[in-house]
Design an enzyme around this catalytic site. Structure first.
Site, PDB file in Angstrom:
ATOM      1  N   LYS A 173       0.876  -1.184   0.000  1.00  0.00           N
ATOM      2  CA  LYS A 173       0.000   0.000   0.000  1.00  0.00           C
ATOM      3  C   LYS A 173       0.910   1.229   0.000  1.00  0.00           C
ATOM      4  O   LYS A 173       1.443   1.624   1.030  1.00  0.00           O
ATOM      5  CB  LYS A 173      -0.879  -0.018   1.249  1.00  0.00           C
ATOM      6  CG  LYS A 173      -2.198   0.733   1.142  1.00  0.00           C
ATOM      7  CD  LYS A 173      -2.126   2.170   0.738  1.00  0.00           C
ATOM      8  CE  LYS A 173      -1.994   3.114   1.921  1.00  0.00           C
ATOM      9  NZ  LYS A 173      -1.881   4.544   1.484  1.00  0.00           N
ATOM     10  N   GLU A 247       9.334   1.461  10.908  1.00  0.00           N
ATOM     11  CA  GLU A 247      10.397   2.452  10.668  1.00  0.00           C
ATOM     12  C   GLU A 247       9.719   3.809  10.719  1.00  0.00           C
ATOM     13  O   GLU A 247       8.945   4.148   9.821  1.00  0.00           O
ATOM     14  CB  GLU A 247      11.008   2.260   9.271  1.00  0.00           C
ATOM     15  CG  GLU A 247      11.568   0.888   9.020  1.00  0.00           C
ATOM     16  CD  GLU A 247      12.933   0.691   9.627  1.00  0.00           C
ATOM     17  OE1 GLU A 247      13.501   1.656  10.182  1.00  0.00           O
ATOM     18  OE2 GLU A 247      13.430  -0.437   9.557  1.00  0.00           O
ATOM     19  N   CYS A 281      13.513  10.807   6.645  1.00  0.00           N
ATOM     20  CA  CYS A 281      13.310  10.371   8.031  1.00  0.00           C
ATOM     21  C   CYS A 281      14.571  10.596   8.854  1.00  0.00           C
ATOM     22  O   CYS A 281      14.504  10.934  10.022  1.00  0.00           O
ATOM     23  CB  CYS A 281      12.887   8.914   8.062  1.00  0.00           C
ATOM     24  SG  CYS A 281      13.968   7.870   7.107  1.00  0.00           S
ATOM     25  N   GLU A 382       9.344  16.443  14.761  1.00  0.00           N
ATOM     26  CA  GLU A 382       9.791  16.221  13.387  1.00  0.00           C
ATOM     27  C   GLU A 382       9.051  17.174  12.453  1.00  0.00           C
ATOM     28  O   GLU A 382       7.830  17.142  12.361  1.00  0.00           O
ATOM     29  CB  GLU A 382       9.511  14.774  12.985  1.00  0.00           C
ATOM     30  CG  GLU A 382      10.059  14.463  11.613  1.00  0.00           C
ATOM     31  CD  GLU A 382       9.802  13.017  11.194  1.00  0.00           C
ATOM     32  OE1 GLU A 382       8.648  12.568  11.276  1.00  0.00           O
ATOM     33  OE2 GLU A 382      10.760  12.350  10.779  1.00  0.00           O
TER      34      GLU A 382
HETATM   35  P1  NAP Z   1       2.136   8.485   7.394  1.00  0.00           P
HETATM   36  O1  NAP Z   1       1.098   9.518   7.324  1.00  0.00           O
HETATM   37  O2  NAP Z   1       2.397   7.807   8.678  1.00  0.00           O
HETATM   38  O3  NAP Z   1       1.753   7.425   6.271  1.00  0.00           O
HETATM   39  C1  NAP Z   1       2.536   6.299   5.995  1.00  0.00           C
HETATM   40  C2  NAP Z   1       1.661   5.286   5.293  1.00  0.00           C
HETATM   41  O4  NAP Z   1       0.682   4.776   6.189  1.00  0.00           O
HETATM   42  C3  NAP Z   1       0.897   5.833   4.112  1.00  0.00           C
HETATM   43  O5  NAP Z   1       0.842   4.852   3.104  1.00  0.00           O
HETATM   44  C4  NAP Z   1      -0.459   6.097   4.721  1.00  0.00           C
HETATM   45  O6  NAP Z   1      -1.506   6.185   3.799  1.00  0.00           O
HETATM   46  C5  NAP Z   1      -0.615   4.903   5.616  1.00  0.00           C
HETATM   47  N1  NAP Z   1      -1.595   5.072   6.683  1.00  0.00           N
HETATM   48  C6  NAP Z   1      -2.184   6.212   7.148  1.00  0.00           C
HETATM   49  N2  NAP Z   1      -3.018   5.933   8.156  1.00  0.00           N
HETATM   50  C7  NAP Z   1      -2.974   4.600   8.346  1.00  0.00           C
HETATM   51  C8  NAP Z   1      -3.596   3.711   9.264  1.00  0.00           C
HETATM   52  N3  NAP Z   1      -4.443   4.132  10.220  1.00  0.00           N
HETATM   53  N4  NAP Z   1      -3.306   2.388   9.190  1.00  0.00           N
HETATM   54  C9  NAP Z   1      -2.432   1.927   8.268  1.00  0.00           C
HETATM   55  N5  NAP Z   1      -1.814   2.721   7.378  1.00  0.00           N
HETATM   56  C10 NAP Z   1      -2.070   4.045   7.414  1.00  0.00           C
HETATM   57  O7  NAP Z   1       3.549   9.034   6.929  1.00  0.00           O
HETATM   58  P2  NAP Z   1       3.809   9.937   5.674  1.00  0.00           P
HETATM   59  O8  NAP Z   1       3.206  11.255   5.966  1.00  0.00           O
HETATM   60  O9  NAP Z   1       3.454   9.249   4.428  1.00  0.00           O
HETATM   61  O10 NAP Z   1       5.427   9.984   5.679  1.00  0.00           O
HETATM   62  C11 NAP Z   1       6.165  10.808   6.501  1.00  0.00           C
HETATM   63  C12 NAP Z   1       6.636  10.096   7.766  1.00  0.00           C
HETATM   64  O11 NAP Z   1       7.326   8.884   7.455  1.00  0.00           O
HETATM   65  C13 NAP Z   1       7.635  10.909   8.550  1.00  0.00           C
HETATM   66  O12 NAP Z   1       7.268  10.930   9.907  1.00  0.00           O
HETATM   67  C14 NAP Z   1       8.951  10.182   8.386  1.00  0.00           C
HETATM   68  O13 NAP Z   1       9.853  10.340   9.415  1.00  0.00           O
HETATM   69  C15 NAP Z   1       8.525   8.774   8.227  1.00  0.00           C
HETATM   70  N6  NAP Z   1       9.531   8.009   7.493  1.00  0.00           N
HETATM   71  C16 NAP Z   1      10.344   7.135   8.195  1.00  0.00           C
HETATM   72  C17 NAP Z   1      11.311   6.405   7.538  1.00  0.00           C
HETATM   73  C18 NAP Z   1      12.215   5.433   8.278  1.00  0.00           C
HETATM   74  O14 NAP Z   1      12.841   4.587   7.655  1.00  0.00           O
HETATM   75  N7  NAP Z   1      12.291   5.480   9.588  1.00  0.00           N
HETATM   76  C19 NAP Z   1      11.478   6.543   6.168  1.00  0.00           C
HETATM   77  C20 NAP Z   1      10.653   7.434   5.483  1.00  0.00           C
HETATM   78  C21 NAP Z   1       9.681   8.147   6.170  1.00  0.00           C
HETATM   79  P3  NAP Z   1      -1.875   7.656   3.230  1.00  0.00           P
HETATM   80  O15 NAP Z   1      -0.741   8.045   2.375  1.00  0.00           O
HETATM   81  O16 NAP Z   1      -3.110   7.457   2.473  1.00  0.00           O
HETATM   82  O17 NAP Z   1      -2.036   8.558   4.425  1.00  0.00           O
END
Ligand code: NAP
Ligand code: MG
Length: 479
Positions: A173, A247, A281, A382
């Site tokens: 997804k 992650e 991240c 963040e």
């Molecule tokens: P996010 O809002 O947490 O979304 C991540 C994924 O989860 C998306 O595909 C999202 O779908 C989905 N999602 C949302 N709500 C969900 C739920 N209740 N249950 C299951 N899945 C759900 O993060 P983002 O805004 O896309 O990305 C930014 C974040 O990712 C930052 O905090 C960053 O630090 C973190 N990140 C961490 C790493 C690492 O390796 N540690 C790497 C890259 C990014 P939608 O897109 O439809 O909301």
């Protein structure tokens, strides 16, 4: 571009309810194309296809066959790297240099790296005169993989490659903002010859991710995203006791000592925060500078930042593209306001770059705050954008204490020529990755992941294999 469909059971199909959503080019605010929107019913179809694949020919594939397929997929990613890079750049706003020269090639490398592990992962044996005892490493089953928008293909590769190498089936997804390269990967997986249902893609919103987490026939969730959503995933996965790896976010410290090679340290500090517009991240978003060189470092940073060119990420002259979405831009700008209100000083930047690209696009100026203390919101939360907080420190102990004063623990950077000081700090910093006189470097063989609220489990390296296998013990009586 033509509207895009879901990829389930080896075919591109419409969503059950025929809903779709637009994916936007953040540099122009124009619609790139529409993508089918999965709901629970589509996720269920994809999980059933994955489960069926685990009972089909895929189950008969030995390591050598999986190795050949993963290697081929890696090659196909390289062969299509121009197209993939353009899709990634259109969808995310990252420069074509970053997508084409760094990230797509790295995704290809990751598939090739895990191709090799397909034939080199095995259990152990111990025997006695009366028994042969061994362990088998078996696939976990159906893996739900949920990815963010900042490195769409790369984050998918980090999880999909080890999952497939170990013989699992996958439902991916991707983030709603950036579905394009996941669907291209689906197309390439067909060309590589993966059996139908081994790899599936359900594009859509958070509810589709949620449906994957809740689905009783999904065995494992590998999630990269925000700490906030990671917490929800962990709670919901408890209902079916799924294996979970997370992650999550970070607020990573970089520490520059007065004895560092300052030219390299400055370059490292800048790419640490401004690579991919700070939507990283592991972004080094807290910069700790030894007090005696604080003013010199700050002015060096400001001088170099003034030269950053913002613009269409497809242009060769562009150093920084737009943020991924209006929502993300608003979020970053609100943090900049918080920083100002909290008493930090803008050394450079601090605004929406409204005149770039004919006034279109979600551009934010690369921004540096001085007069920051580690307790401020801009040093603790963040931001996920091009915003750096520069904070002075007095000695190694002070630097360590401030670096560790964070709920996150993803990465850290240390800049010094004193090897003892560097290694002592590297041992004591609570972070999953510590770079010494370097920053933001990755190797498919080196595990990556978080301490503390940056999550748990590791992507990359041999460490990731553990997370895509179950260990079974077999005892054979010989008495
Ligand atoms: P996010 O809002 O947490 O979304 C991540 C994924 O989860 C998306 O595909 C999202 O779908 C989905 N999602 C949302 N709500 C969900 C739920 N209740 N249950 C299951 N899945 C759900 O993060 P983002 O805004 O896309 O990305 C930014 C974040 O990712 C930052 O905090 C960053 O630090 C973190 N990140 C961490 C790493 C690492 O390796 N540690 C790497 C890259 C990014 P939608 O897109 O439809 O909301
Ligand atoms: Mg999101």
């Amino acid at each position: 571009m033509e509207p895009l469909k879901l990829f389930i059971g080896g075919e591109f199909v419409d969503a059950a309810r025929h809903k779709s959503f637009a994916t936007i080019n953040p540099a122009t605010e124009e619609v790139i194309t529409s993508v089918e929107q999965s709901d629970e019913a589509d996720v269920d179809r994809a999980v059933k296809a994955a489960r069926a694949a685990l009972r089909g020919p895929w189950a008969q594939f030995d390591g050598a066959k999986r190795q050949a397929l993963l290697w081929r997929l890696g090659e196909l990613i390289s062969e299509h790297s121009d197209e993939l890079a353009l899709l990634e750049t259109l969808d995310t706003g990252k420069t074509l240099f970053d997508s084409g020269k760094i990230e797509i090639p790295f995704a290809a490398e990751v598939f090739k790296y895990y191709a090799g592990w397909s034939t080199k992962t095995h259990g152990t044996t111990t025997s006695s005169p009366t028994a042969l005892k061994c362990t088998l490493r078996e696939p976990i089953g159906v893996c739900g993989i949920i990815t963010p928008w900042n490195f769409p293909l790369m984050m998918a590769a980090w999880k999909v490659a080890p999952a497939l190498a170990m013989g699992n089936a996958v439902v991916l997804k991707p983030a709603e903002q950036t579905p394009l390269t996941a669907l291209k990967l689906a197309d390439l997986s067909l060309k590589a010859g993966f059996p139908a249902g081994v790899f599936n893609v359900v594009t859509g919103f958070g509810d589709a991710g949620q449906a994957l987490v809740d689905h009783p026939d999904v065995d494992k969730i590998a999630f990269t995203g925000s700490t906030e959503v990671g917490r929800i995933v962990m709670q919901r996965a408890a209902a079916t006791l799924k294996r979970v790896t997370l992650e999550l976010g970070g607020k990573s410290p970089q520490i520059i000592f007065a004895d560092a090679d300052l030219k390299s340290a400055l370059r490292g500090a800048l790419t640490g925060i401004f690579y991919n517009k700070g939507e990283v991240c592991a972004a080094g978003s807290r910069l700790f500078v030894e007090r005696s060189i604080y003013n010199d470092v700050l002015s060096g940073l400001v001088e170099a930042t003034a030269k950053y060119t913002l613009g269409d990420p497809r242009e060769k002259t562009t150093r920084m593209g737009p943020l991924v979405s209006q929502e993300q831009m608003d979020r970053v700008l609100s943090y900049i306001d918080k920083g100002k209100a909290g008493g930090a000083k803008i050394a450079i930047g601090g605004n929406r770059a409204a005149h770039v690209n004919g006034g279109k696009g979600y551009f934010v100026e690369p921004t540096i705050f001085s007069a920051v203390t580690n307790e401020m919101a801009i040093a603790q939360e963040e931001i996920f954008g091009p915003v750096l907080a520069v904070i002075p420190f007095d000695n190694a102990e002070d630097a360590l204490q401030q670096a560790n004063a964070s709920r996150y623990g993803l990465a850290a950077g240390i800049w010094t020529k004193d090897i003892k000081k560097a290694l002592r700090l590297a041992q004591n910093i609570r972070a999953g990755t510590v770079w010494v006189n370097a920053y933001n470097l990755y190797d498919p063989a080196l595990p990556f992941g978080g301490f503390k609220e940056s999550g748990f489990g590791r992507d990359l390296g041999q460490a990731a294999l553990e997370q895509y296998t179950e260990t079974k013990s077999v005892w054979v009586d010989l008495s």
